[in-house]
Enzyme design. Structure first.
Site, PDB file in Angstrom:
ATOM      1  N   LEU A  39      -9.796   3.729  19.973  1.00 31.89           N
ATOM      2  CA  LEU A  39      -9.128   4.188  18.752  1.00 31.89           C
ATOM      3  C   LEU A  39      -8.065   3.168  18.353  1.00 31.89           C
ATOM      4  O   LEU A  39      -7.133   2.899  19.109  1.00 31.89           O
ATOM      5  CB  LEU A  39      -8.475   5.552  18.988  1.00 31.89           C
ATOM      6  CG  LEU A  39      -9.385   6.636  19.580  1.00 31.89           C
ATOM      7  CD1 LEU A  39      -8.633   7.963  19.659  1.00 31.89           C
ATOM      8  CD2 LEU A  39     -10.663   6.787  18.770  1.00 31.89           C
ATOM      9  N   ALA A  40      -8.238   2.605  17.181  1.00 35.90           N
ATOM     10  CA  ALA A  40      -7.322   1.529  16.776  1.00 35.90           C
ATOM     11  C   ALA A  40      -7.065   1.543  15.273  1.00 35.90           C
ATOM     12  O   ALA A  40      -6.864   0.511  14.661  1.00 35.90           O
ATOM     13  CB  ALA A  40      -7.903   0.184  17.196  1.00 35.90           C
ATOM     14  N   ALA A  41      -7.060   2.750  14.686  1.00 34.81           N
ATOM     15  CA  ALA A  41      -6.886   2.823  13.232  1.00 34.81           C
ATOM     16  C   ALA A  41      -5.434   3.021  12.823  1.00 34.81           C
ATOM     17  O   ALA A  41      -5.064   2.778  11.683  1.00 34.81           O
ATOM     18  CB  ALA A  41      -7.741   3.951  12.667  1.00 34.81           C
ATOM     19  N   ARG A  46       6.173   3.791  14.918  1.00 31.25           N
ATOM     20  CA  ARG A  46       7.382   3.535  15.712  1.00 31.25           C
ATOM     21  C   ARG A  46       7.633   2.053  15.962  1.00 31.25           C
ATOM     22  O   ARG A  46       8.672   1.678  16.482  1.00 31.25           O
ATOM     23  CB  ARG A  46       7.277   4.300  17.050  1.00 31.25           C
ATOM     24  CG  ARG A  46       7.471   5.795  16.887  1.00 31.25           C
ATOM     25  CD  ARG A  46       7.013   6.566  18.106  1.00 31.25           C
ATOM     26  NE  ARG A  46       5.549   6.725  18.135  1.00 31.25           N
ATOM     27  CZ  ARG A  46       4.879   7.358  19.092  1.00 31.25           C
ATOM     28  NH1 ARG A  46       5.524   7.879  20.112  1.00 31.25           N
ATOM     29  NH2 ARG A  46       3.563   7.457  19.042  1.00 31.25           N
ATOM     30  N   GLY A 115      -5.277  11.844  12.568  1.00 34.89           N
ATOM     31  CA  GLY A 115      -5.106  12.222  13.967  1.00 34.89           C
ATOM     32  C   GLY A 115      -6.215  11.684  14.855  1.00 34.89           C
ATOM     33  O   GLY A 115      -7.264  11.241  14.384  1.00 34.89           O
ATOM     34  N   ASN A 419       2.273 -52.280  22.170  1.00 30.37           N
ATOM     35  CA  ASN A 419       3.637 -51.765  22.107  1.00 30.37           C
ATOM     36  C   ASN A 419       4.026 -51.495  20.658  1.00 30.37           C
ATOM     37  O   ASN A 419       3.908 -52.367  19.799  1.00 30.37           O
ATOM     38  CB  ASN A 419       4.606 -52.786  22.706  1.00 30.37           C
ATOM     39  CG  ASN A 419       5.946 -52.136  22.966  1.00 30.37           C
ATOM     40  OD1 ASN A 419       6.157 -51.576  24.039  1.00 30.37           O
ATOM     41  ND2 ASN A 419       6.816 -52.182  21.986  1.00 30.37           N
ATOM     42  N   TYR A 429      -0.256 -41.443   4.188  1.00 31.36           N
ATOM     43  CA  TYR A 429      -0.527 -40.555   3.051  1.00 31.36           C
ATOM     44  C   TYR A 429      -0.174 -41.263   1.758  1.00 31.36           C
ATOM     45  O   TYR A 429       0.974 -41.656   1.544  1.00 31.36           O
ATOM     46  CB  TYR A 429       0.294 -39.283   3.223  1.00 31.36           C
ATOM     47  CG  TYR A 429       0.015 -38.207   2.212  1.00 31.36           C
ATOM     48  CD1 TYR A 429      -1.291 -37.820   1.920  1.00 31.36           C
ATOM     49  CD2 TYR A 429       1.059 -37.564   1.570  1.00 31.36           C
ATOM     50  CE1 TYR A 429      -1.545 -36.817   0.998  1.00 31.36           C
ATOM     51  CE2 TYR A 429       0.816 -36.554   0.653  1.00 31.36           C
ATOM     52  CZ  TYR A 429      -0.485 -36.180   0.366  1.00 31.36           C
ATOM     53  OH  TYR A 429      -0.737 -35.191  -0.543  1.00 31.36           O
ATOM     54  N   ALA A 465       9.971 -57.604  12.791  1.00 28.41           N
ATOM     55  CA  ALA A 465      10.802 -56.438  12.504  1.00 28.41           C
ATOM     56  C   ALA A 465      10.875 -56.229  10.997  1.00 28.41           C
ATOM     57  O   ALA A 465      11.020 -57.182  10.235  1.00 28.41           O
ATOM     58  CB  ALA A 465      12.199 -56.636  13.069  1.00 28.41           C
TER      59      ALA A 465
HETATM   60  C1  UD1 Z   1      -1.566  10.408  22.123  1.00 28.95           C
HETATM   61  C2  UD1 Z   1      -1.941  11.800  22.636  1.00 28.95           C
HETATM   62  C3  UD1 Z   1      -0.933  12.246  23.686  1.00 28.95           C
HETATM   63  C4  UD1 Z   1      -0.838  11.220  24.788  1.00 28.95           C
HETATM   64  C5  UD1 Z   1      -0.551   9.841  24.223  1.00 28.95           C
HETATM   65  C6  UD1 Z   1      -0.671   8.808  25.318  1.00 28.95           C
HETATM   66  C7  UD1 Z   1      -2.981  12.920  20.740  1.00 28.95           C
HETATM   67  C8  UD1 Z   1      -2.839  13.962  19.721  1.00 28.95           C
HETATM   68  N1  UD1 Z   1      -1.945  12.743  21.547  1.00 28.95           N
HETATM   69  O1  UD1 Z   1      -0.329  10.525  21.440  1.00 28.95           O
HETATM   70  O2  UD1 Z   1      -1.318  13.489  24.246  1.00 28.95           O
HETATM   71  O3  UD1 Z   1       0.167  11.621  25.725  1.00 28.95           O
HETATM   72  O4  UD1 Z   1      -1.501   9.491  23.204  1.00 28.95           O
HETATM   73  O5  UD1 Z   1      -0.282   7.545  24.846  1.00 28.95           O
HETATM   74  O6  UD1 Z   1      -4.026  12.317  20.851  1.00 28.95           O
HETATM   75  N2  UD1 Z   1      -5.284   6.655  16.072  1.00 28.95           N
HETATM   76  C9  UD1 Z   1      -6.300   6.482  15.156  1.00 28.95           C
HETATM   77  N3  UD1 Z   1      -6.368   7.297  14.079  1.00 28.95           N
HETATM   78  C10 UD1 Z   1      -5.474   8.305  13.876  1.00 28.95           C
HETATM   79  C11 UD1 Z   1      -4.441   8.468  14.825  1.00 28.95           C
HETATM   80  C12 UD1 Z   1      -4.373   7.637  15.911  1.00 28.95           C
HETATM   81  O7  UD1 Z   1      -7.126   5.578  15.308  1.00 28.95           O
HETATM   82  O8  UD1 Z   1      -5.622   9.008  12.877  1.00 28.95           O
HETATM   83  C13 UD1 Z   1      -5.226   5.753  17.231  1.00 28.95           C
HETATM   84  C14 UD1 Z   1      -3.968   4.920  17.256  1.00 28.95           C
HETATM   85  O9  UD1 Z   1      -4.176   3.690  16.579  1.00 28.95           O
HETATM   86  C15 UD1 Z   1      -3.732   4.724  18.747  1.00 28.95           C
HETATM   87  C16 UD1 Z   1      -4.369   5.952  19.382  1.00 28.95           C
HETATM   88  O10 UD1 Z   1      -5.205   6.524  18.407  1.00 28.95           O
HETATM   89  O11 UD1 Z   1      -4.386   3.573  19.222  1.00 28.95           O
HETATM   90  C17 UD1 Z   1      -3.333   6.972  19.839  1.00 28.95           C
HETATM   91  O12 UD1 Z   1      -2.564   7.349  18.722  1.00 28.95           O
HETATM   92  P1  UD1 Z   1      -0.999   7.519  18.812  1.00 28.95           P
HETATM   93  O13 UD1 Z   1      -0.471   7.848  17.476  1.00 28.95           O
HETATM   94  O14 UD1 Z   1      -0.403   6.381  19.553  1.00 28.95           O
HETATM   95  O15 UD1 Z   1      -0.919   8.848  19.709  1.00 28.95           O
HETATM   96  P2  UD1 Z   1       0.316   9.327  20.552  1.00 28.95           P
HETATM   97  O16 UD1 Z   1       1.286   9.980  19.650  1.00 28.95           O
HETATM   98  O17 UD1 Z   1       0.788   8.222  21.401  1.00 28.95           O
HETATM   99 MG    MG Z   2       0.360   6.103  21.492  1.00 27.99          MG
END
Ligand code: UD1
Ligand code: MG
Length: 519
Positions: A39-41, A46, A115, A419, A429, A465
Site C-alpha cells: 500500500l503506497a497511495a 504527518r 483508507g 603537466n 563552450y 604563460a
Molecule cells: C495503520 C493501521 C494501524 C497500524 C499502523 C502501523 C489502519 C487503519 N491502521 O495506521 O492499525 O498500527 O498502520 O503502521 O490500517 N494507504 C493507502 N491508501 C489509503 C490510506 C493509506 O495506500 O487510502 C497506505 C499508506 O500510503 C501507507 C499505508 O497504507 O503506506 C498505511 O497507511 P497509514 O496512513 O500510514 O496508516 P497508519 O495511520 O499508520
Molecule cells: Mg503508517
C-alpha cells in the site's frame, strides 16, 4: 541495527480451538502461491511534505524501494509484486521500476485515499481470483527483513496444522500511541484491532500493536472487505477491521508477535525518518569496519551509502559522505569534507579535504584535492593528480599527468605525463556547442593558458604563460602569446628549452617559468 533472526511467539494458546473449528472456509491451500500487495497511495500527512511519504529517501533510496526489495525476495521468480499507488503515482511507479525493473510490478491506482481497506479493495480485480495467499505490506515500513515475513507466511500456512484465514504481525511498544491495538479475548486469542482514535481509555492501555503487516487468504480477504464500513473516528475504510470480521465469522486469525519493534515500524514523521537513517547508517558503518576492514575515525560523523563498497585499510576521516554505488579500493585516504557519489576509486588513492567527486573514475595511486571537483565522467588514470581548486568535467587525465592549481578541464582528453600549469582553462563552450580539447602526452601547458576549443596540443609541446591557444599546436612546438603563435620547433632546439630557468620535470610550474620566466 543488527540483523537478527526473526523471533516470534505465537501467542494463541494451542488448546483454544473450540470456537474456530466451525466455518474455517479459509484454509490456505498448501501450494497456493504467494502474492504481495504494497500500500503506497497515501500522502503521509504527518511528513508535512509535498513529496509522497514513500518517496522520501532512506540510505539514499526511496522508502518504497526498500519495501519492494524485500517483497521481491519473497515472491516466486517472475511473479510481479502488486502496488497500490495514488499520490504522485507516476513518481512512485518510477521509483518502483528503478528497483524491480519494468515487469516487476503491477500498479493499481487508488484515486481517492479513503483508507487502508479501500486501498486493498482497489486491487480486487487484480488479485481476488488469484487463488493465492496475500502478504499485505505498507510502503512506509522500510527495514523489514524478508526472513521475518517468510516466518509470518510460514506460520500463516501451518497455523494449527491447517493454516489461518488471516495472520497479523504484532509488536509490543512501551509507547503505543497512534497505533492500532490488538484486542485479545479472555483466552488470549485474537479478537479484533482497534485504531488509536477509536479506542477506549482501557484499550489505549494495550501495548501490543498492529504493525500493518498481514497475511490473508486472498479470496477470504476480499469477501470480508465488502463488509467493512467507514463508521469510525476517521471516516475511513479500515483494513484493520477485516481480521475482526473474520474472527467473528469463526475463522482462524493467528497472531505473529515479533520481538524487534524497530524492524517492523513504519515511518510516519521526519523524526522517524532521521532515526531510521541513523540506524541504517550505523549498520553500514559497522559492516564496513567489522567485515571490510575500513577505518572510520568518527562513525557519528560519517555518511556512507549502504550500497557503497570500500576496500580494506582505507581510512575515512570525519565529515565524509559517500553516496550511491560508489566503489573505493584498498589503502585509500578520504579526508574530511569530501563527497563521493556513484564513482569508482581505485586503491592507494588520496582524496584530500573538501573534494566533490560525482560519476567519476579514479585509478590506483591518484591524488585528488584539496578542494577539487570532478564530475560527469571525469577520469584520472594511474598516478594522475589534480590539486587545489581544479574542476574536471567529461575529461580524461592520463597516467602521471597533473593539474595542481586553479584549473578547469572540460571535454578534454589529456595524455600521459602532461603537466597542466596553474590557472589553465579549457574554453570548451562557444555559446552554442561544447568543444573538445586534446592535449597529447608529455606536454607542458604554461600557467594561465587558455585553450580555445576545439583545439589540439601535440605531444611534447609547450605553451607559454598566459598563452591563448586558438589553433592546433603541432607536436614538439613551443607556442606563446595572444593569440598564441609558434615560437620554436623544440626538436630543432637543444634540450632543455630554456636552460637558465629549467625546473624539475615533475613541477607543474615548469613550462611557465621555463618559457617565459614571468611568474
Ligand atoms: C495503520 C493501521 C494501524 C497500524 C499502523 C502501523 C489502519 C487503519 N491502521 O495506521 O492499525 O498500527 O498502520 O503502521 O490500517 N494507504 C493507502 N491508501 C489509503 C490510506 C493509506 O495506500 O487510502 C497506505 C499508506 O500510503 C501507507 C499505508 O497504507 O503506506 C498505511 O497507511 P497509514 O496512513 O500510514 O496508516 P497508519 O495511520 O499508520
Ligand atoms: Mg503508517
Amino acid at each position: 541495527m543488527n540483523k537478527q533472526p526473526p523471533t516470534n511467539t505465537q501467542e494463541t494458546p494451542p488448546d483454544a480451538t473450540a470456537t474456530t473449528t466451525g466455518a474455517n472456509a479459509a484454509t490456505p491451500t498448501a501450494n497456493a502461491p504467494l502474492d504481495v500487495l504494497i500500500l503506497a497511495a497515501g500522502l503521509g500527512t504527518r511528513m508535512h511534505s509535498r513529496t509522497a511519504k514513500v518517496l522520501h529517501q532512506l540510505g539514499g533510496r526511496p522508502l518504497i524501494a526498500h519495501v519492494c526489495h524485500t517483497a521481491a525476495a519473497l515472491v516466486k521468480e517472475g511473479r510481479p509484486v502488486h502496488i497500490v499507488v495514488g499520490h504522485q503515482a507516476e513518481e512512485v511507479k518510477a521509483a518502483v521500476e528503478a528497483e524491480l525493473g519494468a515487469n516487476g510490478a503491477i500498479f493499481i491506482t487508488q484515486t481517492e485515499q479513503r483508507g487502508t481497506g479501500d486501498a486493498v479493495m482497489v486491487a480486487r480485480d487484480a488479485l481476488a481470483d488469484a487463488g493465492s495467499t496475500l502478504l499485505v505490506l505498507s510502503g512506509d515500513v522500510p527495514l523489514m527483513h524478508h526472513e521475518t515475513l517468510g516466518a509470518l507466511v510460514h506460520q500463516h500456512r501451518t497455523h494449527r496444522g491447517r493454516g489461518a484465514a488471516c495472520s497479523v504481525l504484532t509488536v509490543k511498544l512501551e509507547d503505543p500511541t497512534g497505533y492500532g491495538r490488538i484486542v485479545r479475548d479472555a483466552d488470549g486469542r485474537f479478537e479484533r484491532i482497534v485504531e488509536h482514535k477509536d479506542a477506549t481509555p482501557e484499550e489505549r492501555q494495550i501495548k501490543e500493536i498492529n504493525a500493518g503487516i498481514y497475511c490473508f487468504e486472498t479470496r477470504v480477504l476480499f469477501t470480508a472487505l465488502e463488509r467493512v464500513q467507514p463508521a469510525n473516528a476517521q471516516g475511513e475504510y479500515y483494513l484493520t477491521d477485516v481480521p475482526g470480521i473474520l474472527r467473528a465469522d469463526g475463522e482462524d486469525v493467528s497472531i505473529f508477535t515479533h520481538a524487534d519493534a524497530r524492524e517492523v515500524s513504519g515511518i510516519n514523521t521526519r523524526l522517524d525518518l532521521a532515526e531510521f537513517e541513523r540506524l541504517v547508517r550505523l549498520r553500514t558503518l559497522r559492516r564496513l569496519m567489522l567485515d571490510s576492514g575500513v577505518t572510520i575515525i568518527d562513525p557519528a560523523h560519517t555518511y556512507i551509502s549502504p550500497e557503497a563498497q570500500i576496500g580494506h585499510d582505507t581510512i575515512i576521516y570525519p565529515g565524509v559522505t559517500i553516496e550511491g554505488r560508489t566503489q573505493i579500493g584498498a589503502g585509500c585516504e578520504i579526508r574530511s569534507g569530501t563527497r563521493i557519489t556513484n564513482s569508482r576509486i581505485g586503491s592507494g588513492v588520496q582524496i584530500k579535504d573538501h573534494s566533490v567527486i560525482v560519476d567519476s573514475d579514479i585509478a590506483d595511486s591518484c591524488s585528488v584535492g584539496p578542494f577539487a571537483h570532478l564530475r560527469m565522467n571525469a577520469r584520472l588514470e594511474e598516478r594522475a593528480a589534480v590539486g587545489n581548486f581544479v574542476e574536471m568535467k567529461k575529461s580524461r587525465l592520463g597516467p602521471k599527468s597533473k593539474a595542481m592549481h586553479l584549473t578547469y578541464l572540460g571535454d578534454a582528453d589529456i595524455g600521459a605525463r602532461t603537466n597542466i600549469g596553474a590557472g589553465t582553462v579549457t574554453c570548451n563552450y562557444d555559446g552554442v556547442n561544447k568543444n573538445p580539447t586534446v592535449i597529447e602526452h608529455d606536454v607542458k601547458i604554461g600557467s594561465d593558458t587558455m585553450l580555445v576549443a576545439p583545439v589540439t596540443v601535440g605531444a611534447r609541446s609547450v605553451t607559454g604563460a598566459g598563452a591563448v591557444v586558438t589553433k592546433d599546436v603541432p607536436p614538439d612546438t613551443l607556442v606563446a602569446g595572444v593569440p598564441a603563435t609558434i615560437k620554436k620547433d623544440l626538436r630543432a632546439a637543444s634540450q632543455p628549452v630554456a636552460p637558465e630557468s629549467a625546473q624539475p620535470q615533475d613541477s607543474e610550474e615548469t613550462a611557465t617559468n621555463a618559457v617565459t620566466g614571468d611568474r
